[in-house]
Write an enzyme that holds these catalytic residues in place. Structure first.
Site, PDB file in Angstrom:
ATOM      1  N   CYS A  40      35.467  44.576  -9.086  1.00 42.89           N
ATOM      2  CA  CYS A  40      35.129  45.013  -7.731  1.00 42.89           C
ATOM      3  C   CYS A  40      34.217  46.241  -7.747  1.00 42.89           C
ATOM      4  O   CYS A  40      34.510  47.220  -8.432  1.00 42.89           O
ATOM      5  CB  CYS A  40      36.392  45.337  -6.947  1.00 42.89           C
ATOM      6  SG  CYS A  40      36.034  45.868  -5.266  1.00 42.89           S
ATOM      7  N   CYS A  53      40.335  43.066  -9.047  1.00 41.59           N
ATOM      8  CA  CYS A  53      39.926  44.469  -8.936  1.00 41.59           C
ATOM      9  C   CYS A  53      39.018  44.905 -10.087  1.00 41.59           C
ATOM     10  O   CYS A  53      38.153  45.756  -9.902  1.00 41.59           O
ATOM     11  CB  CYS A  53      41.149  45.361  -8.855  1.00 41.59           C
ATOM     12  SG  CYS A  53      42.133  45.019  -7.377  1.00 41.59           S
ATOM     13  N   CYS A 100      37.956  40.367  -3.421  1.00 43.20           N
ATOM     14  CA  CYS A 100      39.087  41.014  -2.741  1.00 43.20           C
ATOM     15  C   CYS A 100      39.890  39.942  -2.005  1.00 43.20           C
ATOM     16  O   CYS A 100      40.045  39.972  -0.792  1.00 43.20           O
ATOM     17  CB  CYS A 100      38.568  42.082  -1.786  1.00 43.20           C
ATOM     18  SG  CYS A 100      39.841  43.234  -1.221  1.00 43.20           S
ATOM     19  N   GLU A 148      28.691  30.303  11.893  1.00 47.24           N
ATOM     20  CA  GLU A 148      29.724  31.318  12.119  1.00 47.24           C
ATOM     21  C   GLU A 148      30.932  30.730  12.845  1.00 47.24           C
ATOM     22  O   GLU A 148      32.070  31.094  12.564  1.00 47.24           O
ATOM     23  CB  GLU A 148      29.156  32.517  12.885  1.00 47.24           C
ATOM     24  CG  GLU A 148      28.126  33.341  12.099  1.00 47.24           C
ATOM     25  CD  GLU A 148      28.669  33.915  10.791  1.00 47.24           C
ATOM     26  OE1 GLU A 148      29.888  34.096  10.651  1.00 47.24           O
ATOM     27  OE2 GLU A 148      27.843  34.164   9.883  1.00 47.24           O
TER      28      GLU A 148
END
Ligand code: ADE
Length: 346
Positions: free
Chosen positions: A200, A197, A190, A35
Site C-alpha cells: 500500500c 498493507c 485496501c 458509475e
C-alpha cells in the site's frame, strides 16, 4: 497536494487500472452508465453488462426512447433493479429537461434519479474535469482506515466526518487520476477482508495500521439478523411453454417477469384451478434455492407443474406463456433465470 494525494497519484500511474471500458472517454453518458452499474457491483461483473448495454443503447437518446422492459432485459441478473428504473427515468430527464446533454455540475447531476452525491461527483470528475470528492463504499474504507475513523459509516455523523476528510484531500490538479487511485486502491489493495498493507502506498501514514488494527476499520454494520422468508415458485409448463407474471413496478424485482408464487404450504392444484381454470397432470418439487437480498433471505421451493390440456385459456393481463428458451432471456431476476435454464437443460 497532501501527502496522501501525491502518494496515491504516483501509485495509480504504475499500479492502477487504465484499461477499463469506461476509461479513456469523456462521454458523460458512458461514464454515468458505468458509475450506476458499479454501485454495489464489482468491475468484473459489470463489464459484460456494460458492453451489451452500450451496443443496444449507444447514447442517451436511444435509452430515453426505449421501453423500460428493454432496459430491464439488459439489466437482468445485475440486481438492484431500481437502478435500471432510475437510469431510464434519468435518461428521459436528460432528453426532456436538459436538451439531451448531461449537466456538467455535480449539483445538477445529483438531481437525476439514481445519482447520489458520490456518483454525481465521479461523473463531474471523469466527464467534465471537475474538482469534487467522491465517497463510495471503497473510499469510505480507505479513509476510515487511513484516518482511524471510529464508528459505522452508515451513521450520519460518521458519514459526515468521512465526507469532510474526503473533501480535504482532493488535490488541485490530477483530480481524475487521484479519484481513480482511490477506487483502485479500495478494490485491489485496501480490501475489506484481506488488505495487502505491504504493497500500500499509504502504509507509512495509515493510522489503523500504526494501531495494528486495520481490520477493525471501518466498523461493520451493526448486525441485525435478516429475516427468512419462504415462497414456492411455480414452473407451470404447457406444450413447452412456461407462464410468467409481471411484478408491479415498485418493490423487489419491480417490473421484472417472475414465476407465479404461492405459499410453500399451499397446493399448486388450487392455484391452477382458480387462476388458470386448468388441471395439473403432475407437480414435482425441485431442491430448495436460497437467494440473499440485502434485507432478507428468500428460500424458494420450485415446483414443476405440467398443466393438463392445451386449452388456450386467455391469460390475464400481466401474464404470458413463453417458450422456455425465450423466457430465460426475458427480463427475469437471477434465480428465475437459473430455474428456467435448469429446465431447459433437463
Ligand atoms: N467503482 C466505481 N466507479 C468506478 C470506476 N470508475 N472505475 C473502477 N471502479 C469503480
Amino acid at each position: 497536494m497532501s501527502a496522501l494525494a501525491s502518494r496515491l497519484v504516483r501509485w495509480q500511474v504504475r499500479h492502477g487500472r487504465h484499461d477499463l471500458p469506461w476509461q479513456r472517454t469523456r462521454d458523460p453518458y458512458r461514464i454515468w452508465l458505468s458509475e450506476v452499474m458499479l454501485q454495489q457491483t464489482q468491475v468484473a461483473t459489470v463489464i459484460p453488462y456494460y458492453e451489451r448495454f452500450l451496443a443496444r443503447f449507444p447514447d442517451v437518446k436511444s435509452l430515453a426512447g426505449a421501453p423500460l422492459d428493454d432496459v430491464l432485459v439488459l439489466w437482468s441478473g445485475l440486481g438492484y433493479y431500481s437502478r435500471a428504473r432510475n437510469l431510464h427515468a434519468a435518461a428521459r430527464a436528460v432528453t426532456e429537461s436538459h436538451g439531451g446533454r448531461f449537466p456538467p455540475t455535480s449539483k445538477a447531476l445529483a438531481s437525476l434519479p439514481g445519482v447520489g452525491r458520490s456518483t454525481a461527483a465521479a461523473i463531474a470528475v471523469f466527464a467534465f474535469g471537475g474538482r469534487e470528492a467522491i465517497l463510495d463504499g471503497n473510499v469510505k474504507r480507505v479513509l476510515a482506515r487511513h484516518f482511524a475513523v471510529r464508528g459505522y459509516p452508515g451513521e450520519k455523523r460518521v458519514e459526515n466526518r468521512l465526507w469532510k476528510l474526503a473533501e480535504s484531500q482532493v488535490p488541485a490538479k490530477d483530480v481524475e487520476r487521484y479519484t481513480q487511485a482511490l477506487m483502485d486502491l479500495g478494490a485491489s489493495v485496501c480490501t475489506r477482508a484481506r488488505p495487502a498493507c505491504a504493497s500500500c502506498p499509504l502504509r507509512a501514514s495509515c493510522e489503523a495500521r500504526s494501531q495494528g488494527k486495520v481490520q477493525a476499520y471501518p466498523r461493520p454494520r451493526p448486525r441485525k439478523p435478516v429475516p427468512l422468508r419462504k415462497t414456492a415458485m411455480l414452473l407451470l409448463l404447457r406444450e413447452g411453454e412456461v407462464l410468467l407474471e409481471k411484478r408491479p413496478p415498485a418493490g423487489i424485482w419491480g417490473g421484472l417477469w417472475c414465476l407465479p408464487e404461492i405459499s410453500p404450504n399451499a397446493d399448486p392444484r388450487d392455484y391452477c384451478r382458480r387462476r388458470l381454470g386448468a388441471r395439473l397432470a403432475s407437480a414435482r418439487r425441485l431442491p430448495l434455492l436460497r437467494h440473499a437480498f440485502t434485507h432478507f433471505t428468500l428460500d424458494i421451493t420450485p415446483v414443476v407443474c405440467q398443466v393438463a390440456g392445451a386449452s388456450p385459456s386467455a391469460s390475464e393481463p400481466g401474464q404470458v406463456w413463453l417458450p422456455l428458451e425465450e423466457a430465460a432471456q426475458a427480463a427475469v431476476p437471477a434465480p428465475v433465470r437459473k430455474l428456467l435454464n435448469s429446465l431447459q437443460a433437463a
